[in-house]
Design a protein around this motif. Structure first.
Motif, PDB file in Angstrom:
ATOM      1  N   SER A  40      25.927   5.375 -57.314  1.00  0.00           N
ATOM      2  CA  SER A  40      24.960   4.333 -57.629  1.00  0.00           C
ATOM      3  C   SER A  40      23.811   4.954 -58.417  1.00  0.00           C
ATOM      4  O   SER A  40      23.732   6.180 -58.582  1.00  0.00           O
ATOM      5  CB  SER A  40      24.410   3.725 -56.336  1.00  0.00           C
ATOM      6  OG  SER A  40      23.608   4.691 -55.647  1.00  0.00           O
ATOM      7  N   ARG A  41      22.909   4.111 -58.882  1.00  0.00           N
ATOM      8  CA  ARG A  41      21.701   4.645 -59.532  1.00  0.00           C
ATOM      9  C   ARG A  41      20.894   5.487 -58.538  1.00  0.00           C
ATOM     10  O   ARG A  41      20.271   6.476 -58.913  1.00  0.00           O
ATOM     11  CB  ARG A  41      20.859   3.509 -60.087  1.00  0.00           C
ATOM     12  CG  ARG A  41      21.514   2.784 -61.261  1.00  0.00           C
ATOM     13  CD  ARG A  41      20.597   1.731 -61.853  1.00  0.00           C
ATOM     14  NE  ARG A  41      21.218   1.081 -62.999  1.00  0.00           N
ATOM     15  CZ  ARG A  41      21.440  -0.233 -63.089  1.00  0.00           C
ATOM     16  NH1 ARG A  41      21.086  -1.040 -62.089  1.00  0.00           N
ATOM     17  NH2 ARG A  41      22.011  -0.738 -64.157  1.00  0.00           N
ATOM     18  N   GLY A  42      20.927   5.088 -57.281  1.00  0.00           N
ATOM     19  CA  GLY A  42      20.235   5.874 -56.266  1.00  0.00           C
ATOM     20  C   GLY A  42      20.805   7.273 -56.131  1.00  0.00           C
ATOM     21  O   GLY A  42      20.063   8.240 -55.923  1.00  0.00           O
ATOM     22  N   HIS A  43      22.126   7.408 -56.254  1.00  0.00           N
ATOM     23  CA  HIS A  43      22.743   8.744 -56.227  1.00  0.00           C
ATOM     24  C   HIS A  43      22.232   9.597 -57.386  1.00  0.00           C
ATOM     25  O   HIS A  43      21.952  10.787 -57.223  1.00  0.00           O
ATOM     26  CB  HIS A  43      24.265   8.628 -56.319  1.00  0.00           C
ATOM     27  CG  HIS A  43      24.942   8.222 -55.055  1.00  0.00           C
ATOM     28  ND1 HIS A  43      25.147   6.901 -54.723  1.00  0.00           N
ATOM     29  CD2 HIS A  43      25.470   8.951 -54.035  1.00  0.00           C
ATOM     30  CE1 HIS A  43      25.787   6.836 -53.563  1.00  0.00           C
ATOM     31  NE2 HIS A  43      25.992   8.067 -53.118  1.00  0.00           N
ATOM     32  N   VAL A  44      22.130   8.993 -58.570  1.00  0.00           N
ATOM     33  CA  VAL A  44      21.680   9.748 -59.745  1.00  0.00           C
ATOM     34  C   VAL A  44      20.257  10.259 -59.537  1.00  0.00           C
ATOM     35  O   VAL A  44      19.954  11.431 -59.802  1.00  0.00           O
ATOM     36  CB  VAL A  44      21.769   8.883 -61.019  1.00  0.00           C
ATOM     37  CG1 VAL A  44      21.171   9.625 -62.213  1.00  0.00           C
ATOM     38  CG2 VAL A  44      23.219   8.500 -61.306  1.00  0.00           C
ATOM     39  N   LEU A  45      19.370   9.388 -59.030  1.00  0.00           N
ATOM     40  CA  LEU A  45      17.986   9.808 -58.814  1.00  0.00           C
ATOM     41  C   LEU A  45      17.889  10.856 -57.714  1.00  0.00           C
ATOM     42  O   LEU A  45      17.112  11.818 -57.830  1.00  0.00           O
ATOM     43  CB  LEU A  45      17.126   8.591 -58.480  1.00  0.00           C
ATOM     44  CG  LEU A  45      16.971   7.567 -59.603  1.00  0.00           C
ATOM     45  CD1 LEU A  45      16.133   6.388 -59.133  1.00  0.00           C
ATOM     46  CD2 LEU A  45      16.342   8.195 -60.844  1.00  0.00           C
ATOM     47  N   ALA A  46      18.673  10.691 -56.651  1.00  0.00           N
ATOM     48  CA  ALA A  46      18.671  11.697 -55.591  1.00  0.00           C
ATOM     49  C   ALA A  46      19.143  13.040 -56.130  1.00  0.00           C
ATOM     50  O   ALA A  46      18.575  14.099 -55.796  1.00  0.00           O
ATOM     51  CB  ALA A  46      19.561  11.233 -54.442  1.00  0.00           C
ATOM     52  N   HIS A  47      20.173  13.018 -56.967  1.00  0.00           N
ATOM     53  CA  HIS A  47      20.657  14.259 -57.566  1.00  0.00           C
ATOM     54  C   HIS A  47      19.590  14.906 -58.437  1.00  0.00           C
ATOM     55  O   HIS A  47      19.398  16.138 -58.388  1.00  0.00           O
ATOM     56  CB  HIS A  47      21.902  13.987 -58.403  1.00  0.00           C
ATOM     57  CG  HIS A  47      22.242  15.099 -59.337  1.00  0.00           C
ATOM     58  ND1 HIS A  47      22.580  16.369 -58.913  1.00  0.00           N
ATOM     59  CD2 HIS A  47      22.262  15.155 -60.701  1.00  0.00           C
ATOM     60  CE1 HIS A  47      22.807  17.141 -59.957  1.00  0.00           C
ATOM     61  NE2 HIS A  47      22.617  16.432 -61.053  1.00  0.00           N
ATOM     62  N   LEU A  48      18.877  14.113 -59.222  1.00  0.00           N
ATOM     63  CA  LEU A  48      17.845  14.680 -60.089  1.00  0.00           C
ATOM     64  C   LEU A  48      16.759  15.373 -59.277  1.00  0.00           C
ATOM     65  O   LEU A  48      16.276  16.453 -59.655  1.00  0.00           O
ATOM     66  CB  LEU A  48      17.241  13.589 -60.967  1.00  0.00           C
ATOM     67  CG  LEU A  48      18.040  13.234 -62.214  1.00  0.00           C
ATOM     68  CD1 LEU A  48      17.471  11.977 -62.872  1.00  0.00           C
ATOM     69  CD2 LEU A  48      18.037  14.403 -63.195  1.00  0.00           C
ATOM     70  N   ALA A  49      16.364  14.772 -58.162  1.00  0.00           N
ATOM     71  CA  ALA A  49      15.344  15.395 -57.326  1.00  0.00           C
ATOM     72  C   ALA A  49      15.853  16.691 -56.716  1.00  0.00           C
ATOM     73  O   ALA A  49      15.165  17.724 -56.733  1.00  0.00           O
ATOM     74  CB  ALA A  49      14.904  14.425 -56.235  1.00  0.00           C
ATOM     75  N   ARG A  50      17.049  16.654 -56.172  1.00  0.00           N
ATOM     76  CA  ARG A  50      17.575  17.863 -55.521  1.00  0.00           C
ATOM     77  C   ARG A  50      17.907  18.947 -56.553  1.00  0.00           C
ATOM     78  O   ARG A  50      17.824  20.135 -56.255  1.00  0.00           O
ATOM     79  CB  ARG A  50      18.813  17.519 -54.699  1.00  0.00           C
ATOM     80  CG  ARG A  50      18.580  16.478 -53.603  1.00  0.00           C
ATOM     81  CD  ARG A  50      17.764  17.022 -52.428  1.00  0.00           C
ATOM     82  NE  ARG A  50      16.387  17.311 -52.762  1.00  0.00           N
ATOM     83  CZ  ARG A  50      15.411  16.380 -52.849  1.00  0.00           C
ATOM     84  NH1 ARG A  50      15.695  15.097 -52.681  1.00  0.00           N
ATOM     85  NH2 ARG A  50      14.169  16.730 -53.129  1.00  0.00           N
ATOM     86  N   ASN A  51      18.278  18.549 -57.771  1.00  0.00           N
ATOM     87  CA  ASN A  51      18.525  19.535 -58.817  1.00  0.00           C
ATOM     88  C   ASN A  51      17.246  20.256 -59.205  1.00  0.00           C
ATOM     89  O   ASN A  51      17.262  21.468 -59.458  1.00  0.00           O
ATOM     90  CB  ASN A  51      19.142  18.864 -60.041  1.00  0.00           C
ATOM     91  CG  ASN A  51      19.248  19.804 -61.231  1.00  0.00           C
ATOM     92  OD1 ASN A  51      18.384  19.799 -62.111  1.00  0.00           O
ATOM     93  ND2 ASN A  51      20.294  20.610 -61.266  1.00  0.00           N
ATOM     94  N   ALA A  52      16.120  19.539 -59.246  1.00  0.00           N
ATOM     95  CA  ALA A  52      14.849  20.192 -59.545  1.00  0.00           C
ATOM     96  C   ALA A  52      14.549  21.267 -58.515  1.00  0.00           C
ATOM     97  O   ALA A  52      14.167  22.398 -58.849  1.00  0.00           O
ATOM     98  CB  ALA A  52      13.719  19.160 -59.586  1.00  0.00           C
ATOM     99  N   ASP A  53      14.724  20.933 -57.233  1.00  0.00           N
ATOM    100  CA  ASP A  53      14.483  21.926 -56.184  1.00  0.00           C
ATOM    101  C   ASP A  53      15.482  23.073 -56.264  1.00  0.00           C
ATOM    102  O   ASP A  53      15.139  24.234 -56.006  1.00  0.00           O
ATOM    103  CB  ASP A  53      14.562  21.250 -54.813  1.00  0.00           C
ATOM    104  CG  ASP A  53      13.334  20.400 -54.518  1.00  0.00           C
ATOM    105  OD1 ASP A  53      12.263  20.668 -55.094  1.00  0.00           O
ATOM    106  OD2 ASP A  53      13.452  19.469 -53.695  1.00  0.00           O
ATOM    107  N   ALA A  54      16.733  22.758 -56.630  1.00  0.00           N
ATOM    108  CA  ALA A  54      17.744  23.807 -56.757  1.00  0.00           C
ATOM    109  C   ALA A  54      17.384  24.787 -57.868  1.00  0.00           C
ATOM    110  O   ALA A  54      17.592  26.008 -57.732  1.00  0.00           O
ATOM    111  CB  ALA A  54      19.108  23.184 -57.021  1.00  0.00           C
TER     112      ALA A  54
END
Length: 228
Positions: A40-54
């Motif tokens: 979902s779009r929510g998955h994409v945004l969650a991934h973007l946030a966790r990718n920044a921390d990664a």
């Protein structure tokens, strides 16, 4: 060496574009499918946030993710959050990435990403830029490959053709947007296939966002590229 300071500024601009667009959505639209299968779009945004921390982990010498399973679980956990929480998380994680990027460091050092991939620290900001802008397109909310900055399209084409260079499953291929030329695929011999198209269509094909139907192929069939 790449200009990491320039790329950090480009990441900020791309993040601002994304956050401005996402702020116009609502909770229901976040639950709708994105252009990425199964997300979902929510998955994409969650991934973007966790990718920044990664990527903060990468810059600070820690493993990018605890494990592939932990990465997927974090995205699944955060995907269903309401818009306000998603926007705050993307913004705050982006700020953490920018702070890590602004810290004094040896940008020529080698860092480790996922699956044993290594790269120069100086290229991490560009990698983040690609995450933000391509996933903005993946949201399917009006930002298209044609809207990507010209500089990004040129550099992403160069980055992805380099990524597939030497890959045994990709035939030796010449790729051009009509102005610039790159080679990719198996090493040895002259490329037998030439793929030509507009910058957005070239990047769309290389990044797995378009099937390549708008491209012109000479000397054979359009190569099938492995997933990123």
């Amino acid at each position: 060496m790449m200009d990491h300071a320039h790329d950090l500024a480009c990441v900020r601009e791309a993040t601002d574009r994304l956050l401005t667009a996402v702020a116009e959505l609502d909770n229901a639209s976040l639950a709708e499918p994105s252009r990425l299968p199964g997300w979902s779009r929510g998955h994409v945004l969650a991934h973007l946030a966790r990718n920044a921390d990664a990527l903060v982990n990468v810059l600070q010498g820690r493993p990018m993710y605890a494990s592939a399973e932990a990465r997927d679980a974090d995205i699944a956990r955060d995907a269903a959050r309401p818009l306000e929480a998603q926007v705050a998380d993307v913004r705050e994680s982006a700020d953490r990435f920018q702070a890590a990027g602004d810290a004094p460091a040896d940008w020529s050092r080698t860092v480790e990403l996922r699956n044993g991939v290594t790269d120069s620290a100086s290229r991490v900001p560009f990698r983040r830029w690609a995450e933000v802008d391509l996933h903005h397109v993946d949201l399917g909310i009006g930002y298209e490959l044609e809207d990507l900055p010209a500089e990004f399209l040129e550099r992403e084409a160069a980055f992805l053709t380099q990524r597939f260079s030497g890959h045994p499953d990709v035939p030796a291929t010449r790729v051009t947007d009509g102005t610039r030329v790159w080679t990719t695929g198996r090493e040895g011999g002259t490329p037998g296939v030439t793929v030509t198209g507009r910058p957005a269509d070239v990047v769309g094909w290389l990044a797995g966002r378009r099937a390549g139907t708008a491209l012109t192929v000479d000397g054979g069939e359009l190569p099938k590229l492995p997933p990123l």
